[in-house]
Design a protein around this motif. Structure first.
Motif, PDB file in Angstrom:
ATOM      1  N   GLY A   1       0.802  -1.234   0.000  1.00  0.00           N
ATOM      2  CA  GLY A   1       0.000   0.000   0.000  1.00  0.00           C
ATOM      3  C   GLY A   1       0.828   1.273   0.000  1.00  0.00           C
ATOM      4  O   GLY A   1       0.295   2.358   0.269  1.00  0.00           O
TER       5      GLY A   1
ATOM      6  N   THR B   1       4.148   4.078  -1.352  1.00  0.00           N
ATOM      7  CA  THR B   1       4.409   4.980  -2.491  1.00  0.00           C
ATOM      8  C   THR B   1       5.002   4.226  -3.685  1.00  0.00           C
ATOM      9  O   THR B   1       4.615   4.463  -4.831  1.00  0.00           O
TER      10      THR B   1
ATOM     11  N   THR C   1       2.615   2.057  -5.646  1.00  0.00           N
ATOM     12  CA  THR C   1       1.693   2.937  -6.383  1.00  0.00           C
ATOM     13  C   THR C   1       2.357   3.418  -7.669  1.00  0.00           C
ATOM     14  O   THR C   1       1.754   3.405  -8.747  1.00  0.00           O
ATOM     15  N   ALA C   2       3.634   3.809  -7.537  1.00  0.00           N
ATOM     16  CA  ALA C   2       4.375   4.275  -8.721  1.00  0.00           C
ATOM     17  C   ALA C   2       4.621   3.124  -9.698  1.00  0.00           C
ATOM     18  O   ALA C   2       4.493   3.298 -10.916  1.00  0.00           O
TER      19      ALA C   2
ATOM     20  N   ARG D   1       2.820   0.513 -10.175  1.00  0.00           N
ATOM     21  CA  ARG D   1       1.555   0.216 -10.862  1.00  0.00           C
ATOM     22  C   ARG D   1       1.393   1.150 -12.058  1.00  0.00           C
ATOM     23  O   ARG D   1       1.007   0.734 -13.147  1.00  0.00           O
ATOM     24  N   HIS D   2       1.747   2.415 -11.841  1.00  0.00           N
ATOM     25  CA  HIS D   2       1.660   3.396 -12.919  1.00  0.00           C
ATOM     26  C   HIS D   2       2.624   3.046 -14.064  1.00  0.00           C
ATOM     27  O   HIS D   2       2.260   3.100 -15.240  1.00  0.00           O
TER      28      HIS D   2
END
Ligand SMILES: NC(=O)c1ccc[n+]([C@@H]2O[C@H](COP(=O)([O-])OP(=O)(O)OC[C@H]3O[C@@H](n4cnc5c(N)ncnc54)[C@H](OP(=O)(O)O)[C@@H]3O)[C@@H](O)[C@H]2O)c1
Length: 278
Positions: free
Chosen positions: A241, A243, A246-247, A249-250
């Motif tokens: 969960g 940073t 998240t990056a 995934r992008h």
């Protein structure tokens, strides 16, 4: 005194190899005679190199001396090989007690083609990359035949101080080039884009640039020194969960993995295609 190394095409790549060798005295400037394509380039090349290196243009009759050197470093663009071959065919070869060595840096140009042009030579295809400039390069080598001890010593003298050397079957050189020779451009693009991102996120430009370079440097050192697999390092950094995931995934959504894979594949294909120029 006749030169030891004739450099046919004293451009960016030949200079990237020679400069660190001159710097540490592995090779002396007077051992080298370089040829460039145009007279106008001579001064510009001289400005980059220590005094003592002889330089002339390919239409100067004294260029014969470089072409007759026992060790030749061929570093023109593949498209320029035809002209070099024509010049070479008009030159009388001196009788040497040992067979001369031709080291070609030309992307895609195969050993058989080099042997056809430089028939009395032992030919080597060398694929270096620009980090040779800081003695952190990689060089792939493929030879037309077994080298004698002196030829091997010359190869060691040129490439060992500036790079890790790998002897490879010739059919692996295009893929090697696509990763290692073109690789610094991929990495530089990444450094620039990461710094742009940090600027967009609020950091000053100079700091962002420093941090991007240092992150790439530290990460490659970590992967190499601790022999960590890239996927293991990625998992170490990406907490649930957080940073990083998240990056990531992008990045996956943007297709970064397949973009990098395809970049290497198309560069290898281009290298094979360039052989068509010869
Ligand atoms: N750049 C890389 O990272 C890299 C990596 C591995 C291999 N390579 C290979 O290295 C080779 C050279 O690339 P480069 O980037 O160094 O190119 P470059 O900077 O354009 O250098 C080519 C040199 O050849 C000279 N030249 C042109 N025609 C000539 C002729 N007929 N006789 C003698 N010299 C001649 C040019 O002189 P003028 O400028 O006066 O025309 C220039 O000095 C290429 O074949 C490339 O595939 C490059």
């Amino acid at each position: 005194m006749p030169c030891s190394i004739g450099v046919i095409g004293l451009g960016r790549m030949a200079q990237a190899i020679l400069l660190p060798l001159f710097e540490k005295g592995d090779i002396k400037p007077f051992e080298v005679f370089g040829v460039v394509g145009h007279q106008q380039s001579i001064q510009q090349v001289k400005d980059q190199l220590p005094s003592g290196v002889k330089i002339c243009s390919s239409d100067d009759p004294v260029s014969v001396e470089a072409l007759q050197a026992p060790i030749k470093l061929l570093a023109v663009k593949p498209q320029q090989l035809e002209k070099v071959a024509k010049n070479w065919s008009q030159i009388k070869t001196p009788e040497l007690s040992v067979r001369p060595l031709l080291i070609s840096l030309l992307a895609g140009v195969q050993l058989q083609r080099l042997v056809d042009i430089f028939s009395k030579h032992v030919c080597v295809r060398a694929v270096p990359n620009t980090p040779v400039l800081v003695r952190a390069g990689l060089t792939g080598l493929a030879c037309s035949e077994k080298l004698d001890i002196d030829q091997q010593l010359w190869l060691n003298k040129i490439f060992d101080p500036i790079s890790e050397v790998l002897h490879l079957p010739e059919d692996q050189l295009d893929a090697f080039l696509a990763l290692t020779s073109s690789g610094p451009a991929y990495i530089a693009l990444m450094a620039e884009a990461l710094a742009d991102g940090a600027v967009a996120a609020g950091l000053p430009r100079a700091l962002a640039h420093h941090l991007a370079c240092r992150t790439l440097y530290g990460t490659s050192l970590l992967l190499k020194e601790k022999e960590i697999h890239p996927s293991q390092l990625k998992d170490m950094v990406a907490s649930p969960g957080g940073t990083t995931i998240t990056a990531l995934r992008h990045l996956e959504k943007a297709g970064i993995r397949s973009a990098l894979m395809e970049a290497v594949v198309v560069a290898a294909e281009k290298s094979r295609e360039l052989a068509g120029f010869s």
